[in-house]
Design a protein around this motif. Structure first.
Motif, PDB file in Angstrom:
ATOM      1  N   ARG A 211       0.830  -1.211   0.000  1.00 16.70           N
ATOM      2  CA  ARG A 211       0.000   0.000   0.000  1.00 16.70           C
ATOM      3  C   ARG A 211       0.865   1.263   0.000  1.00 16.70           C
ATOM      4  N   ASP A 253      -6.069  -3.474  -3.390  1.00 13.84           N
ATOM      5  CA  ASP A 253      -5.246  -2.364  -2.904  1.00 13.84           C
ATOM      6  C   ASP A 253      -5.218  -1.217  -3.916  1.00 13.84           C
ATOM      7  N   ALA A 257      -7.038   2.555  -3.550  1.00 14.27           N
ATOM      8  CA  ALA A 257      -6.218   3.757  -3.712  1.00 14.27           C
ATOM      9  C   ALA A 257      -6.673   4.619  -4.883  1.00 14.27           C
TER      10      ALA A 257
END
Length: 417
Positions: A211, A253, A257
Protein backbone atom coordinates in the motif's frame (compact mmCIF):
# COMPACT_ATOMS: atom_id res chain seq x y z
CA UNK A 1 3.85 19.60 -0.62
CA UNK A 2 5.40 22.71 1.00
CA UNK A 3 2.18 23.63 2.77
CA UNK A 4 1.84 20.06 4.03
CA UNK A 5 5.39 20.11 5.37
CA UNK A 6 4.83 23.45 7.13
CA UNK A 7 1.62 22.31 8.78
CA UNK A 8 2.80 19.05 10.32
CA UNK A 9 3.66 18.84 13.99
CA UNK A 10 7.14 18.86 15.46
CA UNK A 11 6.76 15.13 16.06
CA UNK A 12 5.95 14.54 12.41
CA UNK A 13 8.93 16.61 11.39
CA UNK A 14 11.13 14.30 13.44
CA UNK A 15 9.79 11.51 11.25
CA UNK A 16 11.42 13.07 8.21
CA UNK A 17 13.15 10.13 6.61
CA UNK A 18 15.70 11.60 4.24
CA UNK A 19 16.32 13.40 1.02
CA UNK A 20 17.40 10.74 -1.45
CA UNK A 21 18.47 11.65 -4.98
CA UNK A 22 17.03 15.16 -4.41
CA UNK A 23 13.64 13.82 -3.33
CA UNK A 24 12.36 14.56 0.19
CA UNK A 25 10.33 11.79 1.81
CA UNK A 26 8.02 12.04 4.80
CA UNK A 27 6.17 9.31 6.71
CA UNK A 28 2.95 10.51 8.33
CA UNK A 29 0.45 8.01 9.67
CA UNK A 30 2.09 5.16 7.80
CA UNK A 31 1.93 6.95 4.43
CA UNK A 32 4.99 7.85 2.38
CA UNK A 33 4.96 11.24 0.66
CA UNK A 34 7.41 12.28 -2.01
CA UNK A 35 7.87 14.95 -4.62
CA UNK A 36 8.52 13.98 -8.22
CA UNK A 37 12.27 13.95 -8.89
CA UNK A 38 14.14 15.69 -11.63
CA UNK A 39 15.55 13.14 -14.05
CA UNK A 40 19.26 12.42 -13.88
CA UNK A 41 20.77 9.40 -15.65
CA UNK A 42 24.19 9.78 -14.06
CA UNK A 43 27.43 8.57 -15.62
CA UNK A 44 26.68 4.92 -16.36
CA UNK A 45 24.91 5.29 -19.76
CA UNK A 46 27.79 7.42 -21.07
CA UNK A 47 30.28 4.84 -19.81
CA UNK A 48 28.40 2.05 -21.56
CA UNK A 49 28.21 3.96 -24.85
CA UNK A 50 31.94 4.77 -24.71
CA UNK A 51 32.64 1.07 -24.13
CA UNK A 52 30.72 -0.04 -27.24
CA UNK A 53 32.34 -1.35 -30.40
CA UNK A 54 32.54 1.25 -33.15
CA UNK A 55 29.58 1.25 -35.51
CA UNK A 56 26.27 2.83 -36.43
CA UNK A 57 24.57 1.99 -33.13
CA UNK A 58 27.35 3.58 -31.10
CA UNK A 59 27.30 6.66 -33.31
CA UNK A 60 23.53 7.01 -32.83
CA UNK A 61 23.78 6.67 -29.07
CA UNK A 62 26.72 9.07 -28.87
CA UNK A 63 24.69 11.68 -30.73
CA UNK A 64 22.13 11.61 -27.91
CA UNK A 65 24.57 12.36 -25.12
CA UNK A 66 23.34 15.92 -24.57
CA UNK A 67 19.65 15.09 -24.97
CA UNK A 68 17.11 16.22 -22.41
CA UNK A 69 15.70 13.33 -20.41
CA UNK A 70 12.05 12.38 -20.06
CA UNK A 71 10.33 9.50 -18.34
CA UNK A 72 9.89 6.34 -20.42
CA UNK A 73 7.27 3.58 -20.09
CA UNK A 74 9.74 1.32 -21.91
CA UNK A 75 12.11 1.65 -18.93
CA UNK A 76 10.84 -0.64 -16.16
CA UNK A 77 12.34 -0.55 -12.70
CA UNK A 78 13.21 -4.05 -11.47
CA UNK A 79 12.94 -3.97 -7.64
CA UNK A 80 13.89 -0.28 -7.72
CA UNK A 81 17.51 0.30 -8.69
CA UNK A 82 19.21 -2.66 -6.96
CA UNK A 83 22.48 -2.38 -8.85
CA UNK A 84 23.48 0.17 -6.21
CA UNK A 85 20.57 0.39 -3.74
CA UNK A 86 18.93 -2.20 -1.46
CA UNK A 87 16.05 -3.66 -3.45
CA UNK A 88 12.43 -2.85 -2.65
CA UNK A 89 13.31 0.10 -0.43
CA UNK A 90 12.14 3.70 -0.55
CA UNK A 91 15.64 4.78 -1.54
CA UNK A 92 15.87 2.24 -4.35
CA UNK A 93 12.50 3.17 -5.83
CA UNK A 94 13.24 6.87 -5.61
CA UNK A 95 16.54 6.42 -7.41
CA UNK A 96 14.76 4.48 -10.17
CA UNK A 97 12.21 7.24 -10.61
CA UNK A 98 15.02 9.78 -10.90
CA UNK A 99 16.46 7.60 -13.67
CA UNK A 100 13.27 7.99 -15.69
CA UNK A 101 11.63 4.59 -15.13
CA UNK A 102 8.01 4.82 -16.22
CA UNK A 103 6.87 1.66 -14.46
CA UNK A 104 7.86 0.54 -10.97
CA UNK A 105 7.74 -3.00 -9.58
CA UNK A 106 6.71 -4.09 -6.13
CA UNK A 107 7.20 -7.84 -5.79
CA UNK A 108 4.34 -8.71 -3.47
CA UNK A 109 4.35 -11.24 -0.65
CA UNK A 110 2.59 -11.35 2.73
CA UNK A 111 3.29 -11.23 6.45
CA UNK A 112 1.95 -13.46 9.23
CA UNK A 113 -0.99 -11.10 9.67
CA UNK A 114 -1.62 -11.20 5.89
CA UNK A 115 -0.42 -7.72 5.08
CA UNK A 116 1.12 -7.30 1.63
CA UNK A 117 4.73 -6.10 1.52
CA UNK A 118 7.38 -5.55 -1.15
CA UNK A 119 9.93 -8.39 -1.15
CA UNK A 120 11.31 -10.44 -4.01
CA UNK A 121 10.68 -13.63 -2.06
CA UNK A 122 8.70 -14.53 1.01
CA UNK A 123 11.84 -16.06 2.48
CA UNK A 124 14.72 -13.74 1.54
CA UNK A 125 14.90 -11.61 4.69
CA UNK A 126 18.18 -13.21 5.79
CA UNK A 127 19.97 -11.75 2.75
CA UNK A 128 17.94 -8.61 1.96
CA UNK A 129 17.45 -7.23 5.50
CA UNK A 130 19.28 -6.98 8.80
CA UNK A 131 16.99 -9.51 10.53
CA UNK A 132 19.88 -11.75 11.61
CA UNK A 133 21.32 -8.85 13.60
CA UNK A 134 18.06 -8.19 15.47
CA UNK A 135 16.00 -10.04 18.11
CA UNK A 136 13.71 -11.12 15.27
CA UNK A 137 16.39 -13.63 14.23
CA UNK A 138 14.58 -15.99 16.58
CA UNK A 139 11.69 -16.09 14.09
CA UNK A 140 13.85 -17.48 11.26
CA UNK A 141 12.63 -20.89 10.12
CA UNK A 142 16.27 -21.88 9.64
CA UNK A 143 18.61 -20.08 12.06
CA UNK A 144 22.01 -18.98 10.84
CA UNK A 145 24.43 -21.88 10.41
CA UNK A 146 28.12 -21.07 9.86
CA UNK A 147 30.01 -22.49 6.93
CA UNK A 148 31.71 -25.85 7.36
CA UNK A 149 34.58 -25.70 4.83
CA UNK A 150 35.86 -29.16 5.70
CA UNK A 151 32.59 -30.72 4.60
CA UNK A 152 31.92 -28.25 1.78
CA UNK A 153 28.86 -26.74 3.45
CA UNK A 154 28.15 -23.01 2.95
CA UNK A 155 26.72 -20.71 5.57
CA UNK A 156 22.92 -20.80 5.53
CA UNK A 157 19.81 -19.18 7.02
CA UNK A 158 16.16 -18.78 6.06
CA UNK A 159 13.96 -15.97 7.34
CA UNK A 160 10.45 -15.31 6.02
CA UNK A 161 7.94 -12.47 6.03
CA UNK A 162 5.25 -15.02 6.91
CA UNK A 163 6.89 -15.40 10.34
CA UNK A 164 6.55 -11.66 11.13
CA UNK A 165 3.63 -9.35 11.73
CA UNK A 166 3.54 -6.02 9.94
CA UNK A 167 5.05 -4.02 12.81
CA UNK A 168 7.93 -6.48 13.07
CA UNK A 169 8.52 -6.26 9.32
CA UNK A 170 8.55 -2.47 9.50
CA UNK A 171 11.25 -2.59 12.17
CA UNK A 172 13.76 -4.17 9.77
CA UNK A 173 16.21 -2.39 7.52
CA UNK A 174 16.84 -3.26 3.88
CA UNK A 175 20.36 -4.15 2.77
CA UNK A 176 22.20 -5.08 -0.41
CA UNK A 177 21.39 -8.67 -1.37
CA UNK A 178 24.95 -9.94 -0.91
CA UNK A 179 26.20 -12.50 1.60
CA UNK A 180 29.41 -14.44 2.17
CA UNK A 181 28.69 -18.18 1.88
CA UNK A 182 32.05 -18.97 3.52
CA UNK A 183 31.23 -16.98 6.66
CA UNK A 184 31.61 -18.45 10.13
CA UNK A 185 29.73 -15.61 11.86
CA UNK A 186 26.69 -13.47 11.15
CA UNK A 187 28.93 -10.41 10.85
CA UNK A 188 31.03 -12.08 8.16
CA UNK A 189 27.90 -13.41 6.44
CA UNK A 190 26.39 -9.95 6.04
CA UNK A 191 29.53 -7.99 5.28
CA UNK A 192 29.42 -6.39 1.81
CA UNK A 193 32.76 -5.54 0.26
CA UNK A 194 33.27 -2.64 -2.12
CA UNK A 195 34.52 -5.12 -4.72
CA UNK A 196 31.12 -6.87 -4.80
CA UNK A 197 28.93 -3.84 -5.49
CA UNK A 198 29.49 -0.97 -7.95
CA UNK A 199 30.27 2.32 -6.23
CA UNK A 200 28.82 4.53 -4.94
CA UNK A 201 26.42 2.26 -3.12
CA UNK A 202 23.81 2.69 -0.41
CA UNK A 203 24.18 -0.20 2.00
CA UNK A 204 20.93 0.28 3.94
CA UNK A 205 17.39 1.37 3.12
CA UNK A 206 13.81 1.49 4.40
CA UNK A 207 11.37 -1.31 3.72
CA UNK A 208 7.94 -0.60 2.30
CA UNK A 209 4.52 -2.22 2.19
CA UNK A 210 2.48 -2.72 -0.94
CA UNK A 211 0.00 0.00 0.00
CA UNK A 212 2.83 2.40 0.79
CA UNK A 213 4.43 1.59 -2.57
CA UNK A 214 1.21 2.64 -4.29
CA UNK A 215 1.25 5.99 -2.52
CA UNK A 216 4.95 6.50 -3.21
CA UNK A 217 4.62 5.61 -6.89
CA UNK A 218 1.64 7.98 -7.22
CA UNK A 219 3.76 10.81 -5.87
CA UNK A 220 6.63 9.84 -8.16
CA UNK A 221 4.17 9.84 -11.08
CA UNK A 222 5.06 6.37 -12.33
CA UNK A 223 2.88 3.44 -13.34
CA UNK A 224 2.56 0.17 -11.44
CA UNK A 225 3.82 -3.28 -12.42
CA UNK A 226 3.37 -5.47 -9.30
CA UNK A 227 4.26 -9.15 -9.25
CA UNK A 228 2.28 -11.59 -7.13
CA UNK A 229 5.06 -13.80 -5.79
CA UNK A 230 4.58 -17.49 -5.26
CA UNK A 231 4.02 -18.30 -1.58
CA UNK A 232 6.76 -20.18 0.28
CA UNK A 233 4.19 -21.56 2.72
CA UNK A 234 1.41 -24.04 1.92
CA UNK A 235 -1.72 -22.39 0.57
CA UNK A 236 -4.31 -21.82 1.81
CA UNK A 237 -2.18 -20.19 4.51
CA UNK A 238 -3.24 -21.35 7.97
CA UNK A 239 -6.13 -23.12 6.24
CA UNK A 240 -7.93 -19.84 5.51
CA UNK A 241 -5.98 -17.50 3.22
CA UNK A 242 -6.24 -18.93 -0.28
CA UNK A 243 -4.35 -18.10 -3.45
CA UNK A 244 -7.51 -16.43 -4.70
CA UNK A 245 -7.65 -14.28 -1.54
CA UNK A 246 -4.02 -13.33 -2.13
CA UNK A 247 -4.59 -12.45 -5.79
CA UNK A 248 -7.76 -10.52 -4.91
CA UNK A 249 -6.06 -8.53 -2.13
CA UNK A 250 -3.39 -7.32 -4.53
CA UNK A 251 -5.92 -5.81 -6.94
CA UNK A 252 -8.16 -4.46 -4.19
CA UNK A 253 -5.25 -2.36 -2.90
CA UNK A 254 -5.21 -0.51 -6.24
CA UNK A 255 -8.97 -0.10 -6.29
CA UNK A 256 -8.94 1.28 -2.72
CA UNK A 257 -6.22 3.76 -3.71
CA UNK A 258 -8.22 4.95 -6.73
CA UNK A 259 -5.69 3.73 -9.29
CA UNK A 260 -7.06 3.34 -12.82
CA UNK A 261 -6.70 -0.16 -14.34
CA UNK A 262 -4.77 1.20 -17.32
CA UNK A 263 -2.00 2.31 -14.93
CA UNK A 264 -1.46 -1.21 -13.61
CA UNK A 265 0.36 -4.15 -15.22
CA UNK A 266 -0.27 -7.18 -13.00
CA UNK A 267 2.32 -9.97 -13.15
CA UNK A 268 2.57 -13.60 -12.07
CA UNK A 269 4.45 -16.77 -12.99
CA UNK A 270 1.23 -18.66 -12.23
CA UNK A 271 -1.22 -18.81 -15.13
CA UNK A 272 -4.05 -19.46 -12.67
CA UNK A 273 -3.54 -15.98 -11.20
CA UNK A 274 -4.08 -14.44 -14.63
CA UNK A 275 -7.15 -16.60 -15.18
CA UNK A 276 -8.51 -15.45 -11.81
CA UNK A 277 -7.88 -11.80 -12.64
CA UNK A 278 -9.50 -12.21 -16.05
CA UNK A 279 -12.62 -13.62 -14.42
CA UNK A 280 -12.95 -11.25 -11.45
CA UNK A 281 -11.07 -8.09 -12.50
CA UNK A 282 -11.25 -8.01 -16.32
CA UNK A 283 -10.32 -4.32 -16.56
CA UNK A 284 -7.10 -4.89 -14.60
CA UNK A 285 -6.40 -8.17 -16.40
CA UNK A 286 -6.19 -6.55 -19.85
CA UNK A 287 -2.54 -5.67 -19.27
CA UNK A 288 -1.64 -8.65 -17.05
CA UNK A 289 1.69 -10.27 -17.80
CA UNK A 290 2.46 -13.98 -17.64
CA UNK A 291 6.04 -14.35 -16.47
CA UNK A 292 7.74 -17.36 -18.03
CA UNK A 293 10.76 -19.23 -16.65
CA UNK A 294 10.15 -22.67 -18.12
CA UNK A 295 13.42 -22.47 -20.04
CA UNK A 296 15.20 -21.80 -16.74
CA UNK A 297 13.60 -24.64 -14.81
CA UNK A 298 13.81 -27.20 -17.62
CA UNK A 299 16.81 -27.22 -19.96
CA UNK A 300 14.91 -29.52 -22.32
CA UNK A 301 12.07 -27.01 -22.71
CA UNK A 302 11.11 -26.41 -26.34
CA UNK A 303 8.59 -23.72 -27.34
CA UNK A 304 5.58 -24.64 -29.48
CA UNK A 305 3.02 -22.62 -31.37
CA UNK A 306 0.20 -24.72 -29.89
CA UNK A 307 1.30 -23.85 -26.37
CA UNK A 308 1.37 -20.11 -27.07
CA UNK A 309 -2.00 -20.29 -28.85
CA UNK A 310 -3.46 -22.03 -25.79
CA UNK A 311 -2.09 -19.28 -23.54
CA UNK A 312 -3.70 -16.69 -25.81
CA UNK A 313 -7.03 -18.54 -25.68
CA UNK A 314 -6.80 -18.48 -21.86
CA UNK A 315 -6.57 -14.70 -21.89
CA UNK A 316 -2.82 -14.09 -21.92
CA UNK A 317 -1.80 -11.17 -24.11
CA UNK A 318 1.70 -10.36 -22.83
CA UNK A 319 4.40 -12.86 -21.90
CA UNK A 320 7.69 -12.11 -20.16
CA UNK A 321 10.59 -14.55 -20.38
CA UNK A 322 14.23 -13.77 -19.45
CA UNK A 323 16.32 -11.76 -21.93
CA UNK A 324 18.15 -14.71 -23.43
CA UNK A 325 14.95 -16.58 -24.34
CA UNK A 326 13.95 -13.98 -26.93
CA UNK A 327 17.19 -13.88 -28.93
CA UNK A 328 19.66 -16.14 -30.71
CA UNK A 329 22.50 -15.79 -33.22
CA UNK A 330 22.30 -16.40 -36.96
CA UNK A 331 25.17 -17.77 -39.07
CA UNK A 332 26.67 -14.28 -39.43
CA UNK A 333 26.71 -13.70 -35.69
CA UNK A 334 23.82 -11.23 -35.76
CA UNK A 335 21.35 -11.14 -32.86
CA UNK A 336 17.97 -12.26 -34.19
CA UNK A 337 14.60 -13.34 -32.73
CA UNK A 338 14.69 -16.79 -31.17
CA UNK A 339 12.28 -19.56 -32.08
CA UNK A 340 10.45 -18.74 -28.82
CA UNK A 341 10.00 -15.12 -29.91
CA UNK A 342 8.87 -16.05 -33.41
CA UNK A 343 6.27 -18.59 -32.24
CA UNK A 344 4.91 -16.40 -29.44
CA UNK A 345 4.55 -13.47 -31.82
CA UNK A 346 2.81 -15.73 -34.35
CA UNK A 347 0.30 -16.61 -31.63
CA UNK A 348 -0.42 -12.91 -31.07
CA UNK A 349 1.52 -12.42 -27.84
CA UNK A 350 3.44 -9.26 -26.92
CA UNK A 351 6.72 -9.16 -24.98
CA UNK A 352 8.28 -7.65 -21.89
CA UNK A 353 11.57 -9.13 -20.67
CA UNK A 354 13.86 -9.31 -17.61
CA UNK A 355 16.39 -8.28 -16.31
CA UNK A 356 19.03 -5.92 -17.70
CA UNK A 357 22.06 -4.77 -15.68
CA UNK A 358 21.99 -7.91 -13.56
CA UNK A 359 24.94 -9.81 -14.98
CA UNK A 360 28.01 -8.02 -13.70
CA UNK A 361 30.86 -7.31 -16.14
CA UNK A 362 30.14 -8.58 -19.65
CA UNK A 363 33.78 -9.14 -20.62
CA UNK A 364 33.36 -12.92 -20.36
CA UNK A 365 30.08 -13.38 -22.21
CA UNK A 366 27.63 -11.86 -19.76
CA UNK A 367 26.59 -14.95 -17.82
CA UNK A 368 23.03 -16.20 -17.34
CA UNK A 369 21.09 -13.45 -19.10
CA UNK A 370 23.25 -13.65 -22.24
CA UNK A 371 23.68 -17.41 -22.64
CA UNK A 372 22.13 -17.60 -26.13
CA UNK A 373 24.32 -14.79 -27.51
CA UNK A 374 27.48 -15.09 -25.40
CA UNK A 375 29.70 -15.51 -28.46
CA UNK A 376 29.15 -11.86 -29.46
CA UNK A 377 29.30 -10.33 -25.96
CA UNK A 378 32.72 -9.15 -24.79
CA UNK A 379 32.37 -5.74 -23.11
CA UNK A 380 29.95 -3.82 -20.94
CA UNK A 381 28.84 -1.66 -23.87
CA UNK A 382 27.31 -4.74 -25.51
CA UNK A 383 24.33 -4.26 -23.22
CA UNK A 384 23.08 -1.76 -25.81
CA UNK A 385 23.65 -4.30 -28.59
CA UNK A 386 21.20 -6.60 -26.84
CA UNK A 387 18.69 -3.83 -26.09
CA UNK A 388 18.75 -2.67 -29.70
CA UNK A 389 18.06 -6.17 -31.00
CA UNK A 390 15.26 -6.73 -28.49
CA UNK A 391 13.58 -3.54 -29.67
CA UNK A 392 14.21 -3.61 -33.42
CA UNK A 393 14.25 -7.34 -34.12
CA UNK A 394 11.99 -8.83 -31.42
CA UNK A 395 9.70 -5.87 -30.72
CA UNK A 396 9.66 -5.88 -26.91
CA UNK A 397 7.40 -3.29 -25.25
CA UNK A 398 9.60 -2.82 -22.23
CA UNK A 399 12.65 -4.11 -20.38
CA UNK A 400 13.11 -4.59 -16.65
CA UNK A 401 16.43 -3.22 -15.46
CA UNK A 402 18.35 -3.14 -12.18
CA UNK A 403 19.59 0.29 -13.30
CA UNK A 404 16.81 2.02 -15.27
CA UNK A 405 19.09 4.83 -16.45
CA UNK A 406 20.39 2.44 -19.10
CA UNK A 407 17.01 1.66 -20.64
CA UNK A 408 15.82 5.24 -20.21
CA UNK A 409 18.85 6.53 -22.12
CA UNK A 410 18.20 4.14 -25.01
CA UNK A 411 14.46 4.88 -25.05
CA UNK A 412 14.99 8.64 -25.10
CA UNK A 413 17.60 8.37 -27.83
CA UNK A 414 15.45 6.14 -30.03
CA UNK A 415 12.20 8.02 -29.47
CA UNK A 416 10.44 5.24 -27.58
CA UNK A 417 7.61 6.06 -25.19
Amino acid sequence: MVSRFLSVTALALRQLLACVASVCLLMIGGTVYASQPEFDLGERPAYLVDDMDEGALKASLLACRDQSVSQSQFSISHRGAPLRYPEHTIESYTAAARQGAGKMECDVTFTRDRELVCRHSQCDLHTTTNILQTPLAKTCVEPFQPADPENGKPATAKCCTSELNLDEFRSLQGRMDKVNPQATSIEEYLQVSAAEVPQPVLLAGRLITHRESIQLFKKLKVNFIPELKGASVPMPYEGEYSQADYARQLVEDYIAAGIAPEQVWLQSFDLQDLIFWNKHYPDFAKQAILLDRRMVLDQSYAPSLADFQEKYAQGVRTIAPPLFALVSLNEDGDIVPSEYAQLAKQAGLKFITWSLERSGPLSEGGGFYYITIKDVINNDGDVFKLVDALVKEVGVMGIFSDWPATTTYYANCMGLD
